[in-house]
Design a protein around this motif. Structure first.
Motif, PDB file in Angstrom:
ATOM      1  N   LEU A 181       0.792  -1.207   0.044  1.00  0.00           N
ATOM      2  CA  LEU A 181      -0.040   0.210   0.010  1.00  0.00           C
ATOM      3  C   LEU A 181       0.729   1.263  -0.240  1.00  0.00           C
ATOM      4  O   LEU A 181       0.584   2.131  -0.552  1.00  0.00           O
ATOM      5  CB  LEU A 181      -0.832  -0.091   1.210  1.00  0.00           C
ATOM      6  CG  LEU A 181      -1.975  -1.241   1.349  1.00  0.00           C
ATOM      7  CD1 LEU A 181      -2.763  -0.943   2.621  1.00  0.00           C
ATOM      8  CD2 LEU A 181      -2.606  -1.420   0.152  1.00  0.00           C
ATOM      9  N   PHE A 192      -3.782   5.753   0.033  1.00  0.00           N
ATOM     10  CA  PHE A 192      -4.225   4.887   1.272  1.00  0.00           C
ATOM     11  C   PHE A 192      -3.897   5.644   2.485  1.00  0.00           C
ATOM     12  O   PHE A 192      -4.721   5.405   3.425  1.00  0.00           O
ATOM     13  CB  PHE A 192      -3.248   3.587   1.093  1.00  0.00           C
ATOM     14  CG  PHE A 192      -3.543   2.733  -0.121  1.00  0.00           C
ATOM     15  CD1 PHE A 192      -4.717   1.946   0.010  1.00  0.00           C
ATOM     16  CD2 PHE A 192      -2.672   2.481  -1.111  1.00  0.00           C
ATOM     17  CE1 PHE A 192      -5.213   1.236  -1.066  1.00  0.00           C
ATOM     18  CE2 PHE A 192      -2.947   1.780  -2.071  1.00  0.00           C
ATOM     19  CZ  PHE A 192      -4.083   0.975  -1.985  1.00  0.00           C
ATOM     20  N   GLY A 245      -8.229   8.235   2.845  1.00  0.00           N
ATOM     21  CA  GLY A 245      -7.095   7.572   3.381  1.00  0.00           C
ATOM     22  C   GLY A 245      -7.013   7.841   4.819  1.00  0.00           C
ATOM     23  O   GLY A 245      -7.718   8.626   5.114  1.00  0.00           O
ATOM     24  N   LEU A 304      -4.984  -7.242   3.722  1.00  0.00           N
ATOM     25  CA  LEU A 304      -5.401  -6.025   2.705  1.00  0.00           C
ATOM     26  C   LEU A 304      -6.994  -6.055   2.997  1.00  0.00           C
ATOM     27  O   LEU A 304      -7.627  -5.136   2.736  1.00  0.00           O
ATOM     28  CB  LEU A 304      -5.393  -6.736   1.338  1.00  0.00           C
ATOM     29  CG  LEU A 304      -3.804  -6.763   0.721  1.00  0.00           C
ATOM     30  CD1 LEU A 304      -3.786  -7.236  -0.422  1.00  0.00           C
ATOM     31  CD2 LEU A 304      -3.297  -5.177   0.806  1.00  0.00           C
ATOM     32  N   GLY A 360      -7.677  -3.971   5.725  1.00  0.00           N
ATOM     33  CA  GLY A 360      -7.612  -2.546   5.131  1.00  0.00           C
ATOM     34  C   GLY A 360      -9.080  -2.058   4.678  1.00  0.00           C
ATOM     35  O   GLY A 360      -9.432  -0.936   4.829  1.00  0.00           O
ATOM     36  N   TYR A 361      -9.470  -3.007   3.777  1.00  0.00           N
ATOM     37  CA  TYR A 361     -10.929  -2.352   3.089  1.00  0.00           C
ATOM     38  C   TYR A 361     -11.913  -2.150   4.385  1.00  0.00           C
ATOM     39  O   TYR A 361     -12.458  -1.352   4.472  1.00  0.00           O
ATOM     40  CB  TYR A 361     -11.342  -3.801   2.322  1.00  0.00           C
ATOM     41  CG  TYR A 361     -12.819  -3.605   1.599  1.00  0.00           C
ATOM     42  CD1 TYR A 361     -12.611  -3.414   0.393  1.00  0.00           C
ATOM     43  CD2 TYR A 361     -13.903  -3.795   2.219  1.00  0.00           C
ATOM     44  CE1 TYR A 361     -13.972  -3.083  -0.357  1.00  0.00           C
ATOM     45  CE2 TYR A 361     -15.342  -3.371   1.696  1.00  0.00           C
ATOM     46  CZ  TYR A 361     -15.020  -3.037   0.240  1.00  0.00           C
ATOM     47  OH  TYR A 361     -16.370  -2.608  -0.563  1.00  0.00           O
ATOM     48  N   TYR A 407     -11.363   1.012   6.548  1.00  0.00           N
ATOM     49  CA  TYR A 407     -11.690   1.969   5.596  1.00  0.00           C
ATOM     50  C   TYR A 407     -13.345   2.316   5.911  1.00  0.00           C
ATOM     51  O   TYR A 407     -13.906   3.291   6.057  1.00  0.00           O
ATOM     52  CB  TYR A 407     -11.250   2.088   4.404  1.00  0.00           C
ATOM     53  CG  TYR A 407      -9.886   2.619   4.147  1.00  0.00           C
ATOM     54  CD1 TYR A 407      -9.096   3.450   4.699  1.00  0.00           C
ATOM     55  CD2 TYR A 407      -9.177   1.650   3.408  1.00  0.00           C
ATOM     56  CE1 TYR A 407      -7.804   3.577   4.553  1.00  0.00           C
ATOM     57  CE2 TYR A 407      -7.533   1.830   3.140  1.00  0.00           C
ATOM     58  CZ  TYR A 407      -7.070   2.854   3.611  1.00  0.00           C
ATOM     59  OH  TYR A 407      -5.740   2.935   3.474  1.00  0.00           O
ATOM     60  N   VAL A 434      -9.610   6.377  -1.904  1.00  0.00           N
ATOM     61  CA  VAL A 434      -9.213   5.200  -1.262  1.00  0.00           C
ATOM     62  C   VAL A 434      -9.889   3.878  -1.722  1.00  0.00           C
ATOM     63  O   VAL A 434      -9.385   2.712  -1.696  1.00  0.00           O
ATOM     64  CB  VAL A 434      -8.865   5.286   0.142  1.00  0.00           C
ATOM     65  CG1 VAL A 434     -10.237   5.188   1.043  1.00  0.00           C
ATOM     66  CG2 VAL A 434      -8.100   4.591   0.796  1.00  0.00           C
ATOM     67  N   TYR A 435     -11.163   4.351  -1.838  1.00  0.00           N
ATOM     68  CA  TYR A 435     -12.216   3.170  -1.995  1.00  0.00           C
ATOM     69  C   TYR A 435     -11.772   2.286  -3.342  1.00  0.00           C
ATOM     70  O   TYR A 435     -11.482   1.168  -3.359  1.00  0.00           O
ATOM     71  CB  TYR A 435     -13.561   3.468  -2.129  1.00  0.00           C
ATOM     72  CG  TYR A 435     -14.397   2.374  -2.754  1.00  0.00           C
ATOM     73  CD1 TYR A 435     -14.700   1.213  -2.018  1.00  0.00           C
ATOM     74  CD2 TYR A 435     -14.855   2.577  -4.304  1.00  0.00           C
ATOM     75  CE1 TYR A 435     -15.349   0.064  -2.422  1.00  0.00           C
ATOM     76  CE2 TYR A 435     -15.621   1.405  -4.579  1.00  0.00           C
ATOM     77  CZ  TYR A 435     -15.968   0.319  -3.798  1.00  0.00           C
ATOM     78  OH  TYR A 435     -16.696  -0.727  -4.172  1.00  0.00           O
ATOM     79  N   THR A 461      -8.236   0.699  -2.889  1.00  0.00           N
ATOM     80  CA  THR A 461      -8.303  -0.685  -2.129  1.00  0.00           C
ATOM     81  C   THR A 461      -9.009  -1.724  -3.059  1.00  0.00           C
ATOM     82  O   THR A 461      -8.379  -2.732  -3.201  1.00  0.00           O
ATOM     83  CB  THR A 461      -9.265  -0.149  -0.976  1.00  0.00           C
ATOM     84  OG1 THR A 461      -9.102   0.891  -0.227  1.00  0.00           O
ATOM     85  CG2 THR A 461      -9.171  -1.667  -0.188  1.00  0.00           C
ATOM     86  N   THR A 492     -15.431  -7.266  -2.978  1.00  0.00           N
ATOM     87  CA  THR A 492     -15.542  -6.133  -3.865  1.00  0.00           C
ATOM     88  C   THR A 492     -16.897  -6.152  -4.610  1.00  0.00           C
ATOM     89  O   THR A 492     -17.573  -5.107  -4.973  1.00  0.00           O
ATOM     90  CB  THR A 492     -14.343  -6.190  -4.931  1.00  0.00           C
ATOM     91  OG1 THR A 492     -14.563  -7.427  -5.621  1.00  0.00           O
ATOM     92  CG2 THR A 492     -13.187  -6.313  -4.287  1.00  0.00           C
TER      93      THR A 492
END
Ligand code: HEM
Ligand code: CU
Length: 840
Positions: A236, A247, A254, A680, A683-684, A687, A769-770, A773, A833
């Protein structure tokens, strides 16, 4: 031939000599420039240890420069910018180039003999890891000579480190150089785990193995879960620096705090990854010098597992000052205090062992005792800073610098030097000097305390860390001077150790010089084969409890006394009970691991300087070299199905599926890989929790069509891979290959659909950032599909060339395992996703 017949036969001296000659020829270490093609643990382990120790000396010189600068107020020995590089590189090198690698180096060096194995299961992987380490390490360390070293502190916080105006190329060197080294660390961890689980001597059930091996197992397991989050974070981070994907940029959704989480999810376990292997050395040293088995074996194993486990729940105590909610403060504070319990258990076990036995105060024991004293002191300040309100005061002051060095130097450096004095005769067949060892100890012990004790006071009086100088008159002046003098005293102690190592004319070591009980001391002959023959073990301290065992080993009365086929061989046993399962053929010396490391390394270095084309070419060549290495060196079909392993035992030469070491290595690697992927995904959702609308209004996201196609094709690719395995088992070669080719096509289609999902739906990774990601997750999965395709085609070629058949299907079993993980990755990607936005 029964065990008894073999006994009789081994009485024949000519036979023994002929066997030994064959073994020697098989395990011969080449001379001249070819020496560097060696892959044997006796060589690679030494190179690895020496290199890591060299990096320690280098980082130590940087620390001396830091202390010289801080000796007096308003000093201008170095510039502020250079000071930043000094402490950043010092911390970075100590952690990444010394403390972790030296653990792996020492384990590679001593563990095979401790397990009476000829070598670890993947010698070429050890060599590859070593060469990656050297290349990456020299690259990172060398940057200081060009004034280009990283300078944002060893934890590289954004926005300081992501901003190109405040952090130059040094930040990229840190990210890419260390990512490369982390890969090597993970490779070594895989090797060590499989080594502990599958390379023990017959009879050495898991509760009989030396404590050192328990610690190796635990620590290598921790590496598997701790390093991947950092690698995910690095990805990232580099994407932000290179491609401006936001990010860590709040203006575009982010959040720099995500980096802090990922870094410390790695960083706190890291502290224990550093500390536990040194405790492991003590767990070998203390019983030897107390002349008694460890008291409470089960307790110490449980405590070590507990420490490893708990250490993953503490990371946010490094983030007390960022404004965590009160509930998090309370939780992480309590969890941090709790880890004192298993840590304490381990220390009490040592004390109990010393009380139970009669302690001989030899040099290694001196270091063990000194280490306990220092570490306990550091643990006490740890209990202080784990209390949030105290930490708010002490944070980013020299109190923290004092605390971290008490734990690291007490917890890792002193035991390590104790281990050096203890294991040196095992490695070099010579003794280090008692007198010099004691001198070094007292210089380092005194120097250490003189350096770091005053920092508690300067810190409490408000002196910040990472600041290049300070004005006079704050009550910091004389304390700093004392501290700097101490650093040079400590350095003098280190020099004594170096002199002891380099000094000529050392005394030859007698057999088992410390009268230890574990197998590595069974012989002092300086042969590359590890053990002359593999014993049957019934005790935790075989040399104490099994009379004549050393003699049996040396006279070839154990398993594998010969190398009749002229191939390197070691014994593979079952995970829990160490029942013999297989005789494993080990690959011989080769330059391929070194070449692979050079090409892969250059692709990382090239990327740092944005030399894209050379980096790409180099990376492709690197992958090519790895394929050649696998093709020529692994899963070879042996000339016979079974082999006489000695002592009346006949064992297969080929093992596949969960019986094979390769399957375990793949499984363990994929666990680590999944951890990176999970980071990862973390991370999604991170956020998602900090935004009220995620995906943000106005974004369509990747939609459902492309993800659905990708998911479907991935499942088909997986199913076809399973079908290929079935066809292969049935002996249908052509059908196997057809299924594999179709599977590869489906997998490529799946990867392509993922790329479409992010490129054709209006997502812009630099905008928010969406989008970024989703891009990163989709690309991660697509890359895994491509790797899966390479594997499928590899198996197809193996089948075509006759290296893969119904009874010989290691490669296919392993890629099926890979595909189990790959299909889960793909399905999770589609769900997160494609589907999750519908629900949120
Ligand atoms: C050999 C004696 C050592 C000395 C004299 C020394 C000295 C120092 C000093 C003075 C600092 C603070 C610099 C500042 O904040 O301005 C520092 C930071 C640090 N040291 Fe050491 N150190 C030594 C050994 C070690 C060892 C063995 C390790 C780890 C295994 C280590 C890890 C670190 C780390 C992680 C930092 C933090 C760097 C940062 O703030 O980014 N040090 N050291
Ligand atoms: Cu911590």
């Amino acid at each position: 031939m029964t065990a008894h017949d073999q006994q009789q036969r081994q009485e024949d001296e000519d036979l023994r000599l002929a066997q030994a000659a064959r073994l020697r020829r098989t395990w011969l270490t080449p001379r001249g420039w070819r020496y560097w093609s060696a892959v044997n643990n006796t060589e690679v382990g030494v190179w690895y240890s020496v290199t890591a120790f060299f990096f320690f000396l280098f980082a130590g010189v940087l620390a001396l420069m830091v202390r010289a600068q801080l000796a007096v107020p308003d000093n201008d020995l170095v510039t502020p910018g250079f000071y930043n590089q000094l402490f950043t590189l010092h911390g970075t090198m100590m952690m990444f180039l010394f403390a972790v690698p030296i653990f792996e180096a020492v384990a590679i060096l001593i563990m095979p003999q401790m397990l009476a194995a000829r070598d670890l299961p993947f010698p070429r992987l050890s060599a590859f890891g070593f060469w990656c380490f050297v290349i990456g390490g020299v690259f990172v360390a060398g940057s200081i000579f060009f004034g280009a070293a990283p300078d944002s502190g060893w934890f590289m916080y954004p926005p300081l480190a992501t901003n190109k105006d405040t952090a130059g190329i040094g930040a990229d060197i840190w990210l890419l150089g260390l990512s490369f080294i982390e890969i090597a660390s993970i490779a070594a961890a895989v090797e060590l785990i499989v080594g502990v689980l599958k390379c023990r001597p017959p009879g050495m059930r898991i509760h009989l193995m030396p404590l050192y091996c328990w610690y190796v197992l635990i620590v290598a397991g921790m590496i598997l879960f701790a390093f991947p989050p950092l690698i995910a974070g690095d990805i990232l981070f580099e994407a932000q620096r290179l491609l401006d994907w936001p990010f860590f940029d709040p203006a575009r959704g982010g959040d720099p705090v995500l980096w802090q989480h990922l870094f410390w999810i790695f960083g706190h376990p890291e502290v224990y990854i550093i500390f536990l292997p040194s405790i492991a050395l003590m767990a070998m040293i203390v019983p030897t010098f107390a002349q008694t088995p460890i008291v409470g074996y089960g307790w110490i194993v449980l405590a070590a597992v507990g420490t490893g486990f708990l250490s993953f729940g503490l990371w946010a105590h490094h983030m007390f000052t960022i404004g965590l909610p009160a509930i998090s403060l309370g939780f992480f504070s309590a969890a941090s205090e709790a880890v004192a319990i298993p840590t304490g258990v381990q220390i009490f076990v040592f004390l109990a062992t010393m009380l139970a036995g009669r302690v001989i105060f030899a040099v290694p024991m001196l270091y063990a005792a000194g280490s306990l004293a220092i570490f306990v002191f550091g643990g006490l300040t740890g209990v202080m800073v784990a209390i949030a309100p105290f930490d708010w005061q002490a944070h980013d002051t020299h109190f923290i610098v004092a605390h971290l060095h008490y734990t690291l130097i007490g917890g890792m450096f002193f035991p390590l030097i104790g281990g050096l004095y203890y294991f040196y005769p095992f490695v070099a067949k010579k003794m280090l000097s008692d007198r010099l060892g004691k001198w070094a100890f007292w210089l380092m012990f005194a120097g250490f305390n003189i350096t770091f004790l005053p920092m508690h006071f300067t810190g409490l009086r408000g002196m910040p860390r990472r600041v290049f100088t300070y004005p006079a008159g704050h009550g910091w002046d004389w304390l700093n001077l004392v501290s700097s003098v101490g650093a040079f005293v400590m350095a003098a102690g280190v020099l004594v150790v170096v002199w002891d190592l380099l000094r000529p004319g050392k005394r030859t070591a007698p057999p088992n010089p410390w009268k230890a009980g574990t197998l590595e001391w069974s012989t002092m002959d300086d042969e590359a084969w590890g053990v002359r023959s593999v014993p049957h073990v019934t005790s935790r301290y075989p040399l104490w409890d099994q009379p004549g065992i050393s003699d049996d080993i040396d006279q070839g009365r154990g398993y594998l006394p010969d190398a009749a086929a002229g191939r390197r061989e070691t014994l593979i046993t079952s995970v829990l009970d160490a029942e013999p399962e297989q005789v494993l053929r080990l690959p011989a010396n080769s330059f391929l691991p070194m070449l692979a490391a050079i090409f892969v390394g250059f692709s990382f270095i090239g990327a740092t300087f944005h030399w894209w084309t050379p980096a790409l070419i180099s990376g492709v060549i690197g992958i090519g070299v790895i394929i050649v290495w696998l093709w020529t060196g692994t899963a070879r079909i042996p000339e016979a199905a079974t082999i006489d392993a000695g002592r009346g035992l006949t064992l297969p030469l080929y093992g596949s599926g969960p019986r094979s070491v390769g399957w375990w290595a793949m499984f363990i690697t994929m666990v680590g890989d999944s951890t990176a992927f999970a980071s990862l995904i973390f991370g999604y959702f991170f956020y998602w929790t900090i935004h009220t609308d995620f995906p943000p209004a106005g974004t369509t996201g990747p939609g459902q069509v492309w993800p659905a196609i990708a998911g479907l094709l991935a499942v088909i690719a997986w199913g076809l891979t399973l079908a290929a395995r079935r066809a292969n088992t049935a002996g249908l070669g052509a059908r196997t290959r057809a299924a594999l080719v179709l599977a590869a096509a489906a997998a490529l289609g799946s990867g392509a659909a993922l790329v479409m999902a992010i490129t054709m739906t209006g997502l812009d990774p630099a905008a928010h950032v969406y989008d970024a990601t989703v891009w990163v997750i989709a690309l991660w999965t697509a890359l895994h599909l491509v790797v899966g395709v390479i594997m499928q085609l590899y198996c197809c070629a193996r089948s075509h060339a006759g290296h893969l058949g119904p009874a010989h299907d290691i490669d296919l079993q392993n890629i099926v395992l890979y595909w189990h993980f790959a299909v889960i990755t793909a399905v999770v990607t589609v769900a997160v996703t494609g589907l999750f936005p519908l629900a949120s």
